[in-house]
Motif scaffolding. Structure first.
Motif, PDB file in Angstrom:
ATOM      1  N   VAL A 173     -13.863  55.766  10.815  1.00 17.70           N
ATOM      2  CA  VAL A 173     -14.734  54.704  10.301  1.00 17.70           C
ATOM      3  C   VAL A 173     -15.832  55.314   9.438  1.00 17.70           C
ATOM      4  O   VAL A 173     -16.119  54.829   8.333  1.00 17.70           O
ATOM      5  CB  VAL A 173     -15.365  53.898  11.472  1.00 17.70           C
ATOM      6  N   ALA A 174     -16.418  56.415   9.932  1.00 17.56           N
ATOM      7  CA  ALA A 174     -17.501  57.041   9.173  1.00 17.56           C
ATOM      8  C   ALA A 174     -17.002  57.587   7.840  1.00 17.56           C
ATOM      9  O   ALA A 174     -17.664  57.455   6.810  1.00 17.56           O
ATOM     10  CB  ALA A 174     -18.135  58.155  10.006  1.00 17.56           C
ATOM     11  N   ILE A 175     -15.797  58.209   7.864  1.00 18.36           N
ATOM     12  CA  ILE A 175     -15.283  58.807   6.628  1.00 18.36           C
ATOM     13  C   ILE A 175     -14.947  57.723   5.596  1.00 18.36           C
ATOM     14  O   ILE A 175     -15.297  57.817   4.429  1.00 18.36           O
ATOM     15  CB  ILE A 175     -14.034  59.673   6.923  1.00 18.36           C
ATOM     16  N   VAL A 176     -14.276  56.655   6.067  1.00 19.50           N
ATOM     17  CA  VAL A 176     -13.780  55.646   5.123  1.00 19.50           C
ATOM     18  C   VAL A 176     -14.856  54.632   4.741  1.00 19.50           C
ATOM     19  O   VAL A 176     -15.005  54.286   3.575  1.00 19.50           O
ATOM     20  CB  VAL A 176     -12.556  54.912   5.715  1.00 19.50           C
ATOM     21  N   LEU A 177     -15.606  54.170   5.734  1.00 20.10           N
ATOM     22  CA  LEU A 177     -16.565  53.099   5.453  1.00 20.10           C
ATOM     23  C   LEU A 177     -17.980  53.621   5.262  1.00 20.10           C
ATOM     24  O   LEU A 177     -18.901  52.854   5.000  1.00 20.10           O
ATOM     25  CB  LEU A 177     -16.541  52.058   6.582  1.00 20.10           C
ATOM     26  N   GLY A 178     -18.156  54.941   5.410  1.00 20.53           N
ATOM     27  CA  GLY A 178     -19.490  55.531   5.298  1.00 20.53           C
ATOM     28  C   GLY A 178     -20.157  55.176   3.976  1.00 20.53           C
ATOM     29  O   GLY A 178     -21.377  55.002   3.908  1.00 20.53           O
ATOM     30  N   GLY A 179     -19.338  55.043   2.917  1.00 19.14           N
ATOM     31  CA  GLY A 179     -19.867  54.745   1.597  1.00 19.14           C
ATOM     32  C   GLY A 179     -20.538  53.383   1.512  1.00 19.14           C
ATOM     33  O   GLY A 179     -21.338  53.124   0.613  1.00 19.14           O
ATOM     34  N   MET A 180     -20.185  52.503   2.464  1.00 16.80           N
ATOM     35  CA  MET A 180     -20.753  51.152   2.419  1.00 16.80           C
ATOM     36  C   MET A 180     -22.172  51.097   2.969  1.00 16.80           C
ATOM     37  O   MET A 180     -22.865  50.102   2.814  1.00 16.80           O
ATOM     38  CB  MET A 180     -19.897  50.188   3.246  1.00 16.80           C
TER      39      MET A 180
END
Lengths: 357, 261
Positions: free
Chosen positions: A120-127
């Motif tokens: 979750v952190a890797i993929v959605l961290g950008g949000m």
């Protein structure tokens, strides 16, 4: 005279603490040897004795040797020690908490929960708002992994434990369900990920300490060291819990506090370890089990010795992964699973009767 | 002393205990007896705070619902019916857990003394999991004894709560364990035990509480409680109480009138 000295020398029969202390000394020795070996062995031809000779002679190391030793092998060794100790001690604590020798972060979905947090952190961290993302920095992935493992440990404990008793079957089945759910969610996120994120994910999922850097060491070290430093305070409580929750409270163990402490400790250690090393399985089940065979289940020594042996085991597994198909490397997860899988089956066979399975 | 007032306890919608009053004095060995399903173990669970109840339980001036875990551990030891261990502890290591409470901390010599007391002095090095049920029960009693080794501390009595302490034992060891409990009471401590065997109860106990259908039928000395009519009514079978001149009270189930019922 002679009988008196004999009395004083003889420890109480059935008290294995002297054995556990001896074992601790031996394990410290083994860990030291493993650390040195981990620094010595590698694809490039830097040899430690030569380096030592150079340093002792007062000469400067070549730039190449220095980089290989200090920036590649050293962080790898430190990360191996941290991750190995974290996984093994978490295994021992979980087994104490669940009163069950088969509880292991990898087997019952706690590592999977941590993995989901990391993904979750890797993929959605950008949000995340940029300010927050910057503030969290490198710590975002370990923290997310910590929250994932904490949530899964809590959930598992709620489901598998009724009135202070944990059902082996429920625990393992709940672990399977949890792992499946987490797998599906992870898959969904992977589907959403862009190319750069996919690369990060793929390397991370392989389960390895090969890509160790000082940055990785510094992101995982605080959580792991904190968790390990807290475990000695759990020892007395976990010993009491072996009698069951009610009996533990009757001998003065603050049961709820011990349980909460154990769950947070496991979540911290497993979260941080999984965030930097992916899924390395079986360390948490093999190490405490071997130690119980050698010197008994007293958590006062079991937790510390698990840390020492877990660290050594991971370093040795890492060495094997470097050597077996040199100059290429195996992911270390494959090595630990090759050793741990059969070992787990052996425990099952030995304990079938005792576990009521 | 131990005083429980108006104890009500329900499992879900089913009420198990109906306003039970119960008291036990230090210096006495008090038994809780009653037929299967009468609520005697449930009453014990309320007295030691293992189940939620309404009412009040006061042990040596402390309300057990609000007292701290370690405070209670310092004044009472609790022996459960049976204890299974998940890990291969030796007998000595199990007994040593009794030293956890803080009161007995560091008194390693108590381990050997407690094992000697329950007749298991030579068992210290054996694995608990490999013992028989009765031996395990005696190991657990030794553990509880190390926790409250002196029946009184700072002039205040300590307590033993025993849930069916002799159910798994042969007659020889039943006598040993009952004697340990009685000695504890004689030395100034308090003992409360759930008992099945009415004869052993009559032989060793100072006070008996007879529970039936979740209510206290009578509490008093064995000779006050053990009478044909009351026991027959509580246990739903004919019971005859005999009192031979040489020994104490003992009881016989009355086979002839069983058939009549």
């Amino acid at each position: 005279m002679s009988t008196m000295t004999l009395d004083m020398a003889a420890p109480l029969e059935g008290d294995r603490s002297h054995k556990a202390r001896l074992l601790m000394v031996a394990l410290i020795g083994i860990l030291a040897v493993s650390c040195v070996a981990s620094l010595m062995v590698g694809a490039s031809g830097v040899s430690l004795p030569e380096v030592m000779r150079t340093v002792l002679a007062g000469e400067a190391l070549s730039m190449r040797d220095k980089v290989i030793l200090m920036d590649i092998r050293m962080p790898r060794m430190v990360l191996g020690v941290l991750v190995g100790a974290a996984l093994a001690v978490s295994g021992a604590v979980m087994q104490g908490l669940f009163r069950n020798p088969l509880a292991d972060p990898g087997l019952v979905g706690v590592s999977a929960g941590a993995g989901l947090g990391a993904i979750v952190a890797i993929v959605l961290g950008g949000m995340l708002p940029a300010a927050l993302a910057t503030a969290l920095g490198y710590y975002m992935v370990p923290l997310a992994a910590f929250m994932g493992s904490w949530a899964s440990t809590m959930l598992l404990y709620r489901v598998a434990t009724r009135k202070g008793r944990t059902s082996v079957a429920t625990m393992l089945l709940a672990g399977i369900a949890l792992a499946a759910l987490v797998g599906a969610l992870s898959g969904l996120l992977v589907y959403k990920a862009d190319d750069a994120q996919l690369r990060t994910l793929t390397f991370w999922q392989m389960g390895s300490i090969a890509g160790a850097t000082w940055a990785k060491v510094w992101t995982s070290a605080p959580l792991i060291v904190l968790a390990l430093a807290a475990t000695p305070f759990l020892a007395r409580g976990l010993n009491g819990l072996a009698l069951g929750e009610a009996a533990a409270s009757h001998i003065g163990v603050p049961v709820q506090r011990v349980k909460n402490g154990a769950i947070v400790m496991v979540a911290c250690a497993v979260g941080a370890a999984v965030a930097v090393s992916g899924g390395i399985g079986f360390v948490g089940i093999v190490v405490p089990h071997l130690l119980r065979l050698l010197s008994g289940p007293d958590h006062k020594y079991l937790l510390i010795n698990s840390g020492l042996l877990g660290a050594s085991l991971l370093l040795v597994a890492d060495l094997i992964s470097r050597v077996v198909i040199a100059p290429a490397e195996l992911p270390i997860g494959i090595v630990t699973a090759t050793i741990g899988g059969p070992f787990f089956l052996w425990i099952l066979l030995r304990q079938r009767g005792l576990l009521g399975m | 002393m131990l005083k429980a007032t108006n104890i009500n306890l329900s499992y879900g919608k089913r009420q198990i205990l109906h306003g039970v009053d119960f008291a036990a004095q230090s210096g006495e060995f008090t038994a809780i007896v009653g037929p299967n399903g009468s609520g005697k173990t449930t009453l014990m669970k309320a007295l030691i705070g293992e189940e939620e109840y309404s009412g009040e339980v006061i042990l040596e001036g402390r309300n057990i619902a609000t007292a701290k875990t370690w405070e209670l551990a310092a004044v009472r030891g609790v022996l459960p019916q049976a204890t299974a261990l998940a890990f291969p502890f030796t007998v000595a290591e199990v007994v040593r857990l009794g030293l956890t409470s803080g009161v007995s901390a560091g008194r390693e010599n108590l381990v050997g003394m407690a094992l000697e007391r329950v007749g298991l002095a030579t068992y210290a090095g054996r694995l608990y999991q490999e013992l028989s049920g009765g031996e395990q029960q005696r190991v657990q009693l030794a553990r509880v004894l190390t926790q409250v080794w002196e029946p009184t501390a700072h002039g205040k009595p300590r307590w033993l709560f025993l849930d069916e302490p002799v159910s798994a034992l042969d007659i020889g060891h039943q006598l040993v364990v009952m004697q340990i409990a009685q000695d504890f009471a004689r030395a100034g401590g308090g003992v409360v035990a759930v008992m099945h065997d009415l004869n052993l109860t009559a032989m060793f106990c100072d006070s008996v509480a007879l529970i039936s259908q979740g209510q206290l039928m009578r509490q008093g000395t064995p000779s006050e409680v053990f009478c044909d009519e009351l026991l027959s009514q509580a246990y739903h079978c004919a019971v005859r109480v005999n009192t031979p001149p040489a020994s104490g009270t003992f009881l016989l189930p009355h086979a002839a009138s069983l058939a009549a019922e």
